[in-house]
Every structure is written in C-alpha cells, then in structure tokens.
Write an enzyme that holds these catalytic residues in place. Structure first.
Site, short mmCIF file in Angstrom:
data_model
loop_
_atom_site.label_atom_id
_atom_site.label_comp_id
_atom_site.label_asym_id
_atom_site.label_seq_id
_atom_site.Cartn_x
_atom_site.Cartn_y
_atom_site.Cartn_z
N GLU A 234 0.06 35.68 64.69
CA GLU A 234 0.20 35.50 66.15
C GLU A 234 1.30 34.49 66.47
O GLU A 234 1.04 33.45 67.09
CB GLU A 234 -1.12 34.96 66.73
CG GLU A 234 -2.35 35.78 66.45
CD GLU A 234 -3.64 35.03 66.79
OE1 GLU A 234 -3.63 33.79 66.94
OE2 GLU A 234 -4.67 35.71 66.91
N PRO A 235 2.53 34.76 66.08
CA PRO A 235 3.58 33.79 66.39
C PRO A 235 4.01 33.87 67.85
O PRO A 235 4.12 34.96 68.41
CB PRO A 235 4.74 34.21 65.48
CG PRO A 235 4.52 35.67 65.26
CD PRO A 235 3.04 35.95 65.39
N GLY A 236 4.24 32.72 68.47
CA GLY A 236 4.76 32.68 69.83
C GLY A 236 6.12 32.00 69.81
O GLY A 236 7.17 32.63 69.95
N ARG A 237 6.06 30.70 69.55
CA ARG A 237 7.26 29.88 69.56
C ARG A 237 8.35 30.41 68.62
O ARG A 237 9.53 30.42 68.95
CB ARG A 237 6.86 28.46 69.11
CG ARG A 237 7.92 27.41 69.28
CD ARG A 237 7.47 26.11 68.60
NE ARG A 237 6.14 25.69 68.98
CZ ARG A 237 5.88 24.87 70.01
NH1 ARG A 237 6.86 24.38 70.74
NH2 ARG A 237 4.64 24.52 70.29
N TYR B 147 4.89 16.53 75.49
CA TYR B 147 4.76 16.45 74.02
C TYR B 147 5.79 15.51 73.39
O TYR B 147 6.01 15.57 72.18
CB TYR B 147 4.95 17.84 73.39
CG TYR B 147 4.13 18.96 73.99
CD1 TYR B 147 2.74 18.98 73.86
CD2 TYR B 147 4.75 20.01 74.65
CE1 TYR B 147 2.00 20.03 74.38
CE2 TYR B 147 4.01 21.06 75.18
CZ TYR B 147 2.63 21.06 75.04
OH TYR B 147 1.90 22.10 75.56
N GLY C 285 2.02 29.43 64.89
CA GLY C 285 2.21 28.01 64.61
C GLY C 285 3.43 27.62 63.81
O GLY C 285 3.74 26.43 63.72
N CYS D 132 10.28 11.69 91.15
CA CYS D 132 9.93 10.26 91.20
C CYS D 132 8.84 9.91 90.20
O CYS D 132 7.72 9.54 90.60
CB CYS D 132 9.44 9.88 92.58
SG CYS D 132 10.39 10.63 93.87
N TYR E 229 7.08 27.97 75.85
CA TYR E 229 6.37 26.94 76.62
C TYR E 229 7.34 26.26 77.60
O TYR E 229 7.24 25.06 77.84
CB TYR E 229 5.68 25.94 75.67
CG TYR E 229 4.83 26.66 74.64
CD1 TYR E 229 3.64 27.26 75.02
CD2 TYR E 229 5.26 26.82 73.32
CE1 TYR E 229 2.88 27.97 74.10
CE2 TYR E 229 4.51 27.54 72.39
CZ TYR E 229 3.33 28.11 72.80
OH TYR E 229 2.58 28.83 71.90
N ARG F 282 8.01 20.09 78.47
CA ARG F 282 7.76 19.73 77.07
C ARG F 282 8.13 18.27 76.74
O ARG F 282 7.34 17.59 76.07
CB ARG F 282 8.47 20.70 76.12
CG ARG F 282 7.94 22.14 76.24
CD ARG F 282 8.44 23.04 75.12
NE ARG F 282 7.93 22.62 73.84
CZ ARG F 282 8.59 21.93 72.94
NH1 ARG F 282 9.85 21.61 73.15
NH2 ARG F 282 8.02 21.56 71.83
C1 LIG Z 1 -0.89 29.02 70.91
C2 LIG Z 1 -1.49 29.98 69.95
C3 LIG Z 1 -0.67 30.77 69.14
C4 LIG Z 1 0.84 30.66 69.13
O1 LIG Z 1 1.29 29.44 68.66
P1 LIG Z 1 2.84 29.25 68.34
O2 LIG Z 1 2.95 27.87 67.87
O3 LIG Z 1 3.58 29.46 69.63
O4 LIG Z 1 3.22 30.25 67.31
C5 LIG Z 1 -1.27 31.70 68.32
N1 LIG Z 1 -2.62 31.84 68.28
C6 LIG Z 1 -3.45 31.09 69.04
C7 LIG Z 1 -4.90 31.29 68.95
C8 LIG Z 1 -2.90 30.14 69.90
O5 LIG Z 1 -3.72 29.38 70.64
#
Ligand SMILES: *Cc1c(COP(=O)(O)O)cnc(C)c1O
Length: 435
Positions: free
Chosen positions: A288-291, A331, A252, A359, A388, A327
């Site tokens: 759990e970082p993604g972004r 968002y 997050g 369109c 994303y 996005r």
């Molecule tokens: C989406 C999600 C993440 C990753 O979120 P980011 O904002 O991309 O870091 C981590 N854990 C869980 C459970 C998620 O649903």
C-alpha cells in the site's frame, strides 16, 4: 555554487522536474509558462513521474504474485487516480469518501482494500454494498461490528487482521504506527486469540494478515524485523487452521526529500527484502505505497512576495503558506525549495528563513536555508510536494484552496481549479433568523 549543480544532477534521477537552459521544466513544459497562465501558488504533478514510480515499485515485486494498492490518502485527485488505474493500480482507502473517489475513478471494487482504525457502520455498509476486496481489521470490536453488518446484509466480508508487530519504524513520531504504544492494529501477542474469534464470528472470511508500521521509513531494517514476525505468524496461524492467502505489507517506504543528504532504500531493495522474508509462503503479496508513488511527482509553485530584512535574520515571504502545505509545520519536514530560474554558478548564496504570510510562527517552511539571491516576483518550487500536500490543505485565513495542475509531456491541464471567492463564501449557509 556547488549545491545547485549537485541538485540538478540528482533531479534527473528522481523525477521529471529538471532545469533546461536555465529554466525549470515539468516534463516538456516550462514551469514559468504554466505559472503565467494559472497564477501562483499551485501544485504541479508530472504524469511521467507518477507512472514511473508506480512501475518501479510494481517491478520490484515481479516474480511474486502481487498487487499494488495506492494509498490514496497521499493524493486523491481523480486525475491522479485515473492515471494510476490505467497502470493497473488498486486502491487502499481509509474512508467512505475515499471509497467513493476510487469508484468514481473507475477502480474495480475487487481492487479496493479498506484500512483504518475507525471505520463506521455507514462506511462498512457502503463498502459491502458496493463491493470490496478486503477489510483490514484493526480491533475485535470492529470485527464484531463487521460480522453483524455482513449478517444483516446477507453477505460475507473478507478480512485480514492488522497486526501491530511492536517494531520501531525510526521515523517521525507522528507517522510511526507499528509500536505497541501506537493506536494501530492488534498486538502480535493477541493474534492467535483474535484469529480464533474471527473464525467463530458469522459471515467473516479470514484471508490474510495485514501490517503497516509507519510512513517515510528511510531504512529497511524495521520492515525486515516486522515482515519476519509476520512470516512466523503466518506459519503459526496456518497451523491453527486459518487460511492465510494474502499478506498485506502496508506502505511506508520513504522518499528523498532532501536531495543532498537523504538516500532512502531503493524500491528494488525493498522488493528483494519482501521476497527474502515472505516470498516462500506462497501468499499473494499486497502493498500500500502512497508517498513513494506520488511524493516526488509534484512540486508546489510559489511566488516571492517580499524579502524582509530582520534584526537577526532575513525572511523570504512567499505567497504559499502552511494551509497549502502543512508538512513543515506538522512534521518538521524538509522540502528542497529551488528557484524556477536556475541560479548561476557565480551567484553567492545566503541563509534565509522561508515563510508564508499566515500570522503564526509555525508558518515557516525552512529556517536558515541556503538560497541564491531572489527578489519580489521570483518563482520558487517546493520539491517532493505530491504526497500529503494538496490533500492536507485548508482554507485557513480564508486563503482559497490552491489549484492542482497536471503535466503530461507537452500538455497540461487544471485538475482542480482555484475556487472563486463566491465559491468559498457560498458554502456557508445563513440561518433564517439572520436573513
Ligand atoms: C498512510 C498509510 C499507507 C501509506 O503510507 P505511505 O507512507 O504514504 O506509503 C499505507 N497503509 C496504511 C494503512 C496507511 O495508514
């Protein structure tokens, strides 16, 4: 033209997409050279940026027993996963498809955590059979199902329970997950009761607590509030006799999408916060970082098709559309959009709407954006398109999925090819009565 000069300086801090001698480079390669070979639009990832961001967040937790689980829903190409696996990353998966991708990329099952509120019986069976570090449980019903499947399969399922701490992440409502009204986790007020049930259920092994309050957080306060609640809960649950050895703190942490106005917290500050709030508990810390890892590690390269002068405003019509990068439509999000040829300082900028060819009015990337002069055929780059982006793309309007390309120093490789029209059409199956 002040804004592009400032942008140029900021670019260097964030990633490896920089202007050199007036041209945008991805690491050591001119983006234009790649575009000439691949054709637009396409996603372009930078290995150096990816590994740099992974290391930055990993180092932010140095001193704590910890493990980084990349939330692969942000971008799940095998080449991205393998790059991160080589760095030592584990994976956070939310579906059997992601589990299969993680295994295919060589992730060891004991470095995979399974998140998500709707894990199906088949998904649970697959993870239990293949091996899993832990399930992050989101409801009592899920917990009971998991227990019964583990009994059937004569195995034990390690679990954490995702706690909903009722904290406002102060982010876009569609990616806010830690408030009481959201569908995620178990209310913190029910935690003791639910952990007690978990202990009663056969073949479950309680090992920790999980929390994830949302995505693209641009301040640390919500994390601080949530993690303090989790720290208190750890003590309470331990006093109840539960084994709390792992704290999964979710992902997050936000990234700067607007390089002029956004300064989200540094990973090092986040690391200090983690140490301050939960560091004393002698738990293994999982994040759990993604972004944060992949967001700034890619650009989306697109070509100007037309400039259209409207009655009230002008439009820059690109060959990329909302199906390629959803996005902004989904968002209301901002992406810096910069020309591949660095604008000259003396160029005047003007406000223009930047749109795709679909369109729908929703197919708008930016409204009244200040841009230097561009003409048909010019290339532009959407910055911060790594997270994303490709994973949320579709073939709406029968626009083929766009390629993914990865740069590593002075090399580049196509990591997902643009399908042919036949590839796209031949996925459809004609029923025999139409043949
Ligand atoms: C989406 C999600 C993440 C990753 O979120 P980011 O904002 O991309 O870091 C981590 N854990 C869980 C459970 C998620 O649903």
């Amino acid at each position: 033209m002040q804004y592009c000069i400032t942008l140029g300086e900021k670019l260097q801090e964030m990633d490896h997409f920089k202007y050199q001698d007036g041209k945008l480079f991805a690491e050591k390669l001119a983006v234009e050279t790649i575009a000439d070979e691949i054709g637009t639009p396409f996603y372009l990832y930078s290995t150096a940026t990816l590994t740099h961001h992974y290391r930055t967040i990993d180092e932010a937790l140095a001193g704590l027993r910890h493990c980084v689980f990349y939330a692969m829903k942000a971008a799940s190409n095998q080449a991205i996963l393998k790059t991160l696996v080589a760095e030592g990353a584990g994976m956070d998966v939310v579906s059997s498809g992601e589990y299969a991708r993680a295994i295919a990329a060589g992730v060891s099952p004991d470095k995979i955590v399974f998140s998500g509120i709707g894990k199906t019986k088949e998904e649970i069976q697959m993870a239990l059979a293949g091996g899993i570090r832990q399930f992050n449980i989101e409801s009592e019903t899920e917990m009971k199902l998991l227990s019964s499947i583990a009994v059937e399969m004569k195995t034990t399922a390690p679990i954490t329970v995702r706690i909903n701490p009722d904290v406002d992440a102060k982010t876009h409502e569609k990616i806010s997950t830690g408030k009481a009204e959201n569908k995620f986790g178990i209310p913190i007020s029910r935690a003791r009761a639910v952990y007690a049930i978990a202990t009663e259920l056969p073949n479950l092994e309680v090992i920790g607590i999980d929390v994830h309050i949302g995505s693209q957080l641009t301040t640390l306060e919500p994390f601080e509030t949530a993690y303090k609640k989790i720290a208190d809960l750890t003590t309470v649950l331990r006093n109840d006799g539960h084994k709390i050895e792992r704290l999964d703190l979710g992902g997050g942490l936000g990234i700067p999408y607007n390089s002029l106005s956004e300064t989200p917290p540094l990973p090092s500050k986040y690391g200090e916060l983690v140490k301050r709030t939960v560091g004393h508990l002698d738990c293994e810390i999982e994040i759990e970082p993604g972004r944060l890892i992949v967001g700034n590690a890619a650009i989306l390269v697109s070509k100007v098709i037309y400039i259209k002068s409207g009655e009230e405003r002008n439009f820059l019509i690109l060959d990329a559309a909302m199906n390629d990068l959803i996005r902004p439509a989904m968002y209301d999000s901002w992406h810096d959009i910069i020309p591949i040829n660095e604008p000259l300082a003396e160029h005047e900028t003007a406000h223009i709407d930047i749109v795709g060819p679909i369109c729908e009015t929703g197919d708008t990337f930016a409204r009244q954006r200040l841009m230097p002069p561009l003409i048909s055929g010019d290339l532009v780059a959407f910055r911060s398109a790594g997270a994303y982006g490709a994973v949320m793309s579709s073939e709406y309007n029968s626009r083929r999925l766009i390629p993914e390309v990865m740069v590593n120093g002075d090399q580049f490789a196509i990591i997902r090819a643009r399908p042919t029209f036949d590839d796209m059409i031949n996925r459809d199956i004609i029923p025999k009565w139409l043949k």
